[in-house]
Design an enzyme around this catalytic site. Structure first.
Site, PDB file in Angstrom:
ATOM      1  N   GLN A   1     -12.342  39.431 -21.396  1.00 54.53           N
ATOM      2  CA  GLN A   1     -13.551  39.573 -21.739  1.00 54.53           C
ATOM      3  C   GLN A   1     -13.847  38.055 -22.229  1.00 54.53           C
ATOM      4  O   GLN A   1     -13.035  37.605 -22.852  1.00 54.53           O
ATOM      5  CB  GLN A   1     -13.699  40.495 -23.176  1.00 54.53           C
ATOM      6  CG  GLN A   1     -15.277  40.380 -23.434  1.00 54.53           C
ATOM      7  CD  GLN A   1     -16.245  41.160 -22.596  1.00 54.53           C
ATOM      8  OE1 GLN A   1     -15.973  42.324 -22.008  1.00 54.53           O
ATOM      9  NE2 GLN A   1     -17.269  40.571 -22.417  1.00 54.53           N
TER      10      GLN A   1
ATOM     11  N   LYS B   1     -19.243  49.428 -21.846  1.00 53.62           N
ATOM     12  CA  LYS B   1     -17.927  49.440 -21.002  1.00 53.62           C
ATOM     13  C   LYS B   1     -17.231  50.767 -21.438  1.00 53.62           C
ATOM     14  O   LYS B   1     -16.924  51.708 -20.290  1.00 53.62           O
ATOM     15  CB  LYS B   1     -17.088  48.289 -20.868  1.00 53.62           C
ATOM     16  CG  LYS B   1     -17.329  47.438 -19.732  1.00 53.62           C
ATOM     17  CD  LYS B   1     -16.356  46.320 -20.211  1.00 53.62           C
ATOM     18  CE  LYS B   1     -16.961  44.912 -19.620  1.00 53.62           C
ATOM     19  NZ  LYS B   1     -16.480  43.806 -20.192  1.00 53.62           N
TER      20      LYS B   1
ATOM     21  N   ASP C   1     -11.650  42.296 -12.116  1.00 49.40           N
ATOM     22  CA  ASP C   1     -12.849  41.007 -12.341  1.00 49.40           C
ATOM     23  C   ASP C   1     -12.870  40.140 -10.849  1.00 49.40           C
ATOM     24  O   ASP C   1     -13.766  39.659 -10.692  1.00 49.40           O
ATOM     25  CB  ASP C   1     -12.912  40.054 -13.243  1.00 49.40           C
ATOM     26  CG  ASP C   1     -13.795  40.726 -14.481  1.00 49.40           C
ATOM     27  OD1 ASP C   1     -14.654  41.760 -14.257  1.00 49.40           O
ATOM     28  OD2 ASP C   1     -13.626  40.340 -15.638  1.00 49.40           O
TER      29      ASP C   1
END
Lengths: 282, 282
Positions: free
Chosen positions: A96, A52, A119
């Site tokens: 995460q 990322k 997300d």
């Protein structure tokens, strides 16, 4: 032999477009800022974080890592999220996964401001996805649709079969495919006979992490095969699909690696930029 | 001949339980108050409102009707919702559908406090439904599951096929059936071949309002048939299923009327009581 759905290539093409959008934002004095919260030291999380970071750098997004100890209490984590919610400069917040046992993940996700929920895991954004009116999409599902679009594969009236009902892939993808008028079936561990469904799939998506789950006998001739699975077999990265056997029967198929994976990371960056633009009324 | 799934009988049984819960609340000084907003003068809305009112009366719920003119502007409607959100005594708010053209329904629904959202139509509550952690359920879907439970029909590992992808029936029912480990397929107007799916359905739910859509050739032997459709044919109320032909092949089947309908209204009252109890920390 099915045509390869080249996710790596498409991710690079889209990343270049995204770079331009970021340049435009920067010229207006706006620096997209993406905050990732990582708890503990899960080894695969570390790899994802690195990927990322490098994609964010390439695109011009600033990524800030909040590394928290494995034992962090729920309340501390909620406090951090609240703080990031309130910081005007922060455009995206992401937890995460996985998180340690003491963390109530749903409560944590619900605490994220939906306007910063890159997300698409807050209840309100999941709901908007099913309402067909949303401003953010989960990265993997978004990437899969981008891939289908790029290769001019339409969904309307098609039999779409999804193996896996996770909150990050299976369920949101079902919503988006349904919105595009596919007939959608969601299969999972408790499904008694996968083949009964997969054999009729025009578009088959598998996201289980179980190597060689999907074999040639389970495939309809000329199906489109999207493999989201990732596992390691004899030191090699493989998907859910027995590629060697299935590829010749398919019309299109994703390689693993190089299919959905690169698009997921790139799509995540698209969501950050999308939320940044939204935040600034663009 | 399939056994009749007697929704009327079950609705009455559940209503009696609910009456007791309401009595208990009243003994604590709590009067469940349910506000329905109706816009314009849709004739079928009037019938639904009357049915709701009479069920609410029977159970001891106070139902307050806000009758608004057909031309009401969006902002006025939002103002009313805001006011009801803030009134402590109000436990449930519902918008009677359909609404006139000038109303942006998604915006209106999103304005309802999720804690008072008896229809489970706010984005956050839809999201919670798909997260598998929710405190309110859409009435029809809730009623269907209650009916299956009452007749000991399990969902785990079953092929569930739903015709119709509405926000009030098809989609939320898919979420709840998936949560109970059914393999779920969602069919709709753009599905090319309904029978391809319905023939393999252990549990078939149809919610289209299209009379005689589901015929004997489309049914798997001993399937469970849930008919949510309502239409008028030659002065008679009928469902989506050709009952005379299909019933003999099924193991269980809902009559229309007297199947899902009475449970929907009763389930709505359950949501009002559920939210009232939640509001008072019960």
């Amino acid at each position: 032999m099915g045509q390869l759905l080249d996710g790596k290539r498409l991710a690079d093409i889209r990343a270049r477009k995204l770079q331009k959008q970021v340049c435009e934002l920067k010229s207006l004095g706006v620096q997209p800022l993406f905050c990732v919260i990582n708890i503990g030291d899960d080894p695969s999380s570390k790899i994802y974080l690195k990927t990322k970071k490098s994609r964010a750098n390439q695109i011009g997004i600033e990524q800030k890592l909040f590394q928290l100890p494995k034992t962090i209490p729920q309340q501390e984590l909620l406090k951090l999220i609240k703080r990031l919610n309130n910081e005007k400069a922060v455009n995206g917040i992401m937890i995460q996964l996985p998180v340690p046992q003491q963390i109530n993940l749903n409560e944590v996700l619900a605490a994220i401001d939906p306007e910063k929920d890159v997300d698409c895991l807050t209840p309100a954004n999941i709901g908007r996805l099913w309402q067909g009116e949303h401003f953010v999409e989960p990265a993997t599902a978004h990437g899969i649709l981008a891939l289908l679009d790029y290769y001019h594969i339409t969904l309307k009236g098609k039999n779409a079969v999804i193996i896996g009902r996770s909150s990050i892939v299976g369920k949101p993808l079902a919503a988006l495919m349904l919105e595009r008028d596919a007939t959608v079936s969601i299969l999972h561990l408790k499904t008694k006979n996968l083949a009964e469904y997969t054999k009729r799939a025009d578009i088959l998506v598998t996201a289980t992490g179980q190597a060689n789950l999907v074999t040639a006998e389970m495939i309809k001739k000329d199906a489109v095969i999207i493999d989201v699975g990732i596992s390691r077999v004899k030191g090699k990265t493989v998907g859910d699909v027995d590629f060697a056997q299935v590829a010749p029967l398919s019309s299109f198929i994703t390689p693993v690696p190089g299919g959905v994976g690169p698009l997921t990371v790139e799509s995540l960056m698209e969501q950050v930029v999308q939320l940044t633009r939204r935040n600034y009324g663009k």
